[in-house]
Scaffold this active site. Sequence first.
Site, short mmCIF file in Angstrom:
data_model
loop_
_atom_site.label_atom_id
_atom_site.label_comp_id
_atom_site.label_asym_id
_atom_site.label_seq_id
_atom_site.Cartn_x
_atom_site.Cartn_y
_atom_site.Cartn_z
N GLU A 105 56.44 26.68 53.82
CA GLU A 105 57.41 27.48 53.09
C GLU A 105 58.51 28.09 53.96
OE1 GLU A 105 57.58 27.94 49.77
OE2 GLU A 105 55.86 26.62 49.41
N SER B 261 15.43 53.96 6.39
CA SER B 261 14.07 54.38 6.76
C SER B 261 13.87 54.56 8.26
CB SER B 261 13.05 53.37 6.23
OG SER B 261 13.06 53.37 4.81
#
Length: 776
Positions: A193, A471
């Site tokens: 690069e 319940s």
Amino acid sequence: MKKSNSSSKSKRKSPRKPNRRAQRPWFWRFLFRFGAIGLVLLAGWTVYLDAVITSRFEGRRFEVPSRVYARPLELYDGAGISSGALERELQLAGFRKGDGSRAGTYRRSGGHFVISTRGFPFPDGAEPRRRLALNIYGDKVQDFSVLSGESSPIVRLEPAQIGGIYPSHKEDRILVQLEDVPALLPTTLMAVEDRNFYDHFGIAPLSIARAMLANIQAGQIVQGGSTLTQQLVKNFFLTRDQTLLRKGNEALMSILLELHYEKGDILETYLNEVYLGQAGTRSINGFGLASQFYFGESLKDLQVHQIALLVAMVKGPSYYNPRRHPDRATERRNLVISEMEEAGLIDSVRAANARGMPLGVSAKPSYSENRYPAYIDLVRRHLSRDYREEDLRSEGLRIFTTLNPAIQYAAEFAVSDTLGRLASGETRKALEAALVVTAKDSGEVLALVGGRDPQYAGFNRAVDANRPIGSLIKPFIYLSALEQPDRYTLVTPVLDKSFTLEFDDGRRWQPKNYDEEERGEVPLHKALSNSYNLPAVRVGLDVGVGVVKETLQEFGVSSSISEYPSMLLGSVSMSPVTVAQMYQGLATSGFNTPLRTIREVTDASGEALSRYSLEVDQVADPAAVHLVQYAMQETMREGTGRSAYYSVPEKLTLAGKTGTTDDGRDSWFAGFSGDLLAVAWVGRDDNGPTTLTGASGALPVWSRFMAQVPQHSFSPVVPDGVQYRWVNSERQALTQEHCDQARLVPLISGSEPTQTVSCSGNLQRRVQGWFKGLFE
């Protein structure tokens, strides 16, 4: 005379030529002033850009997300885990199949495993790399040994990252320091690069000129002339717009950046900033995270061909995505390897070997989106008690949770596998579910499922679905009563007969049993195990609705609870997580243990910030709780929960309770073994009716889960003050072991029945009992 006058007039009328020398000073003055104004503006703009650069570089450069980890898997002789569960957990933690010789790989042959760990910096100390061998038989680890590395009888594997808390811009990264990066990475990056990185001052005019010429000749953009510094400025400060103004800012800011900071500092920042891919809505930034994302390995462990691939992707992470476009990625990688060879970074032999290697990318990303959104949601809520959201998003905290991946997998499978077989037609399509699993003794949340689609990050039913519990309230009604042993025992007769309550305003309330039958007097333990409504309401009214409410609050219910009698049939609404909190106290003999999802939080460097230790608060008499546990075990063997043993092994002792609301709108089951507590809910988001009860809806989900996980039977320690006696519960009398209707029941000392019934004439039963005892 006339002639001369005429001549003089003509001279006066002739036009004068412009004086060009007189105009030039004005032009230059204008140009000078314009230039001066431009320089002032440029200087001001430069000062502004300089401030932007220094403020970002001097302050916190990156917002680093917090990382959320599952609990680490501990391996040792006798550890309970199946071969499939171990392999799933290895893959979840980013291990790859191989020969088991390289860090982060494993080899499996049936139940035999060879695993090379990567090591991990845990809050209590670093776990070194090791190479392990073990066998799994009968869902247990055997023949465990350390083949290489520091010897230890117990080895913790690297915990799987199960998610993160990300910045609003959705960038993710693992910060690396330049000295910890393989030397080959930055040199390769510069060779490809920016070969003159250490020689230029931020921009490279010759490179820009060459790129412009190449682009003009090609008629399109084929080459870039940006330096690494310019690329960093573009990614770090600017947009990707291709305009002259943006290009000018890029060049100016690159020069300023080079003036202020060392090359090494710029290079390190680039290594952490560069964009290298996408994981859903999250961007993969920096080589540290890219190494984990593509290879499941630490950056320092990468080989030549892997480094080359990451550098190759800088040019276009989407175009060269190795998972989607392997041919493109291979071609570009090999080009980078050639550049490495040409620059003298590797010799021709290494280059040839690297070009011949496969891409080596893991089949699935090691770091993906939050794998368990419902669980992460609960973690975030617990973290919000101590941490600001902005710190969670940006400070790079490490959050070590209690999630057990194997149990989470079993929970998700139980929901998805069972839900599709419940009900039919439109009701089946509309059904949703939630499942919460905790460690019985510690209250650690091991798994959480928030809906039929566990990957859906929307409404979290496990936390936010507040529904009537039906319940499930009954064990707490009877606990309130059994804490008064002079009035109530497990064999106390309670009346299963209808009645009507009339309120001051004229309203009437007439509770009924689910099956609308009445049985007269029944022993208390039978009323609970069979979930009869009428006895529960009668007992609750007798001890006081306010007392029952107080019991619920002692067991961790913080939401408002009405004191209407209907509360005794479960009209109070709770989320599955709240129910799990409440039942945790029943499982632990009356010790309220706050649920927790987090063990420890550290900062990015590993320094401990918070430790979340076990907290225990005794809120009920262990003797009374033991009696309730007995009735809940009876529920599983003889009562409403007995169908669980269609899935669960008969030898596994369990305790639990069903819950159903009107028209089957809510189906619940809560229960526990010796190791795990789980709460399941099944219903509809629109609160519509179903055909399900607690036993036909939530219980199949619960039992499907419990059948998958190796665990121990529930075997509570008998507390002081409790004795087991043989009783005839129908006649509320003491009896002998081999008499008809004899039942071994726990009783709080002093509350035993005063009557006795005998069966002395039953010689055959006595002989059978004698032989049975002889061989036990």
